[in-house]
Design a protein around this motif. Structure first.
Motif, PDB file in Angstrom:
ATOM      1  N   ILE A  78       0.822  -1.215   0.000  1.00  0.00           N
ATOM      2  CA  ILE A  78       0.000   0.000   0.000  1.00  0.00           C
ATOM      3  C   ILE A  78       0.854   1.262   0.000  1.00  0.00           C
ATOM      4  O   ILE A  78       0.320   2.367   0.123  1.00  0.00           O
ATOM      5  CB  ILE A  78      -0.975   0.014   1.187  1.00  0.00           C
ATOM      6  N   GLY A  79       2.168   1.105  -0.116  1.00  0.00           N
ATOM      7  CA  GLY A  79       3.061   2.252  -0.218  1.00  0.00           C
ATOM      8  C   GLY A  79       3.577   2.412  -1.634  1.00  0.00           C
ATOM      9  O   GLY A  79       3.425   1.529  -2.483  1.00  0.00           O
ATOM     10  N   HIS A  80       4.178   3.545  -1.876  1.00  0.00           N
ATOM     11  CA  HIS A  80       4.706   3.864  -3.206  1.00  0.00           C
ATOM     12  C   HIS A  80       5.694   2.789  -3.659  1.00  0.00           C
ATOM     13  O   HIS A  80       6.574   2.374  -2.902  1.00  0.00           O
ATOM     14  CB  HIS A  80       5.399   5.219  -3.166  1.00  0.00           C
ATOM     15  N   LEU A  81       5.533   2.335  -4.892  1.00  0.00           N
ATOM     16  CA  LEU A  81       6.396   1.288  -5.443  1.00  0.00           C
ATOM     17  C   LEU A  81       7.421   1.909  -6.381  1.00  0.00           C
ATOM     18  O   LEU A  81       7.070   2.495  -7.411  1.00  0.00           O
ATOM     19  CB  LEU A  81       5.567   0.249  -6.200  1.00  0.00           C
ATOM     20  N   GLN A  82       8.699   1.760  -6.023  1.00  0.00           N
ATOM     21  CA  GLN A  82       9.772   2.189  -6.900  1.00  0.00           C
ATOM     22  C   GLN A  82       9.983   1.142  -7.990  1.00  0.00           C
ATOM     23  O   GLN A  82       9.815  -0.056  -7.766  1.00  0.00           O
ATOM     24  CB  GLN A  82      11.061   2.377  -6.101  1.00  0.00           C
ATOM     25  N   SER A  83      10.356   1.604  -9.165  1.00  0.00           N
ATOM     26  CA  SER A  83      10.518   0.688 -10.298  1.00  0.00           C
ATOM     27  C   SER A  83      11.527  -0.405 -10.004  1.00  0.00           C
ATOM     28  O   SER A  83      11.348  -1.562 -10.416  1.00  0.00           O
ATOM     29  CB  SER A  83      10.950   1.473 -11.540  1.00  0.00           C
ATOM     30  N   ASN A  84      12.584  -0.075  -9.263  1.00  0.00           N
ATOM     31  CA  ASN A  84      13.621  -1.079  -8.990  1.00  0.00           C
ATOM     32  C   ASN A  84      13.189  -2.112  -7.957  1.00  0.00           C
ATOM     33  O   ASN A  84      13.944  -3.058  -7.682  1.00  0.00           O
ATOM     34  CB  ASN A  84      14.925  -0.408  -8.578  1.00  0.00           C
ATOM     35  N   LYS A  85      12.013  -1.946  -7.378  1.00  0.00           N
ATOM     36  CA  LYS A  85      11.466  -2.928  -6.444  1.00  0.00           C
ATOM     37  C   LYS A  85      10.324  -3.738  -7.069  1.00  0.00           C
ATOM     38  O   LYS A  85       9.714  -4.576  -6.399  1.00  0.00           O
ATOM     39  CB  LYS A  85      10.949  -2.240  -5.178  1.00  0.00           C
ATOM     40  N   ALA A  86      10.043  -3.502  -8.338  1.00  0.00           N
ATOM     41  CA  ALA A  86       8.896  -4.148  -8.977  1.00  0.00           C
ATOM     42  C   ALA A  86       9.037  -5.661  -9.017  1.00  0.00           C
ATOM     43  O   ALA A  86       8.067  -6.395  -8.805  1.00  0.00           O
ATOM     44  CB  ALA A  86       8.695  -3.586 -10.382  1.00  0.00           C
ATOM     45  N   GLN A  87      10.242  -6.155  -9.287  1.00  0.00           N
ATOM     46  CA  GLN A  87      10.429  -7.599  -9.372  1.00  0.00           C
ATOM     47  C   GLN A  87      10.164  -8.269  -8.025  1.00  0.00           C
ATOM     48  O   GLN A  87       9.444  -9.275  -7.945  1.00  0.00           O
ATOM     49  CB  GLN A  87      11.846  -7.927  -9.853  1.00  0.00           C
TER      50      GLN A  87
END
Length: 235
Positions: A78-87
């Motif tokens: 439910i928090g902001h998702l950084q692109s580098n954490k998508a995987q």
């Protein structure tokens, strides 16, 4: 903790009977916001019957998800998702509630493991246009939803919002109502969507009255906490 859970569930049940509430067939889903909470506190709430939990940060959530794997819990980011954490997010979570830009959509779809069900996705909307909040604009929400719906490894479920806190309850009601209108528009384009995630410990009754189908509750379940100043609060 069991007493707090029973109290929140009673308030949810009572909110369903409010006269202005849209006609929803099911009770709102309670999502326990467990950010900053240790695994043993989550396990205690799970023992009381609460099985869906929300976390703000991927790196904070991963050890808890691994430690509590045997409990069969449902995990929401439910928090902001950084692109580098998508995987990592695509592997670990059952739901991502904070899709706010097109770049995330193919990343999550590509990294969702084929042996897991499609990843449940909500489009996050910055309904009050706050500079400090994440979320797409209301005008961009439906187009972003179209991108999600086109991915077979993602399942579009609806919308999420964190309206600005207001001293005047009427202003909060207007934000919740605007989200409900946007949700209804999304359902016309994508009839399978079923989730409008809005409302937290201080305002979830008003959110349910305006049509929330999921509320995110932290302090009312786990007790008060002091959130870090630099982090966005989602509970």
């Amino acid at each position: 903790m069991q007493t707090r859970l029973a109290d929140v569930l009673t308030r949810l049940k009572n909110a369903m009977a409010l006269p202005n509430r849209p006609d929803n067939p099911a009770a709102p889903v309670l999502l326990a916001v467990s950010k900053t909470q240790p695994a043993d506190a989550i396990a205690a709430l799970a023992a009381a019957g609460q099985l869906a939990f929300g976390e703000n940060y991927v790196q904070e959530a991963l050890p808890k998800i691994n430690a509590l794997q045997a409990l069969g819990l449902e995990w929401h980011l439910i928090g902001h998702l950084q692109s580098n954490k998508a995987q990592e997010a695509a592997h670990a979570f059952d739901w991502i509630q904070t899709i706010d830009r097109a770049k995330l959509v193919p990343l999550l779809a590509r990294h969702r493991p084929p042996d897991l069900p499609s990843l449940n996705v909500l489009v996050q909307v910055n309904i009050d246009d706050e500079a400090s909040k994440h979320g797409c604009s209301p005008a961009d929400a439906l187009a972003l939803a179209d991108l999600v719906a086109a991915e077979s490894r993602l399942r579009l479920r609806g919308l999420m919002a964190i309206p600005a806190p207001h001293e005047d309850p009427q202003q909060s009601t207007q934000a919740f109502r605007a989200m409900r209108d946007l949700f209804d528009a999304m359902r016309q384009r994508h009839p399978g969507v079923d989730t409008l995630s809005m409302g937290m410990s201080g305002d979830f009754v008003a959110a349910i009255e305006q049509g929330a189908t999921m509320v995110r509750i932290g302090s009312a379940l786990f007790g008060p906490r002091i959130a870090p100043q630099s982090r966005e609060s989602n509970a």
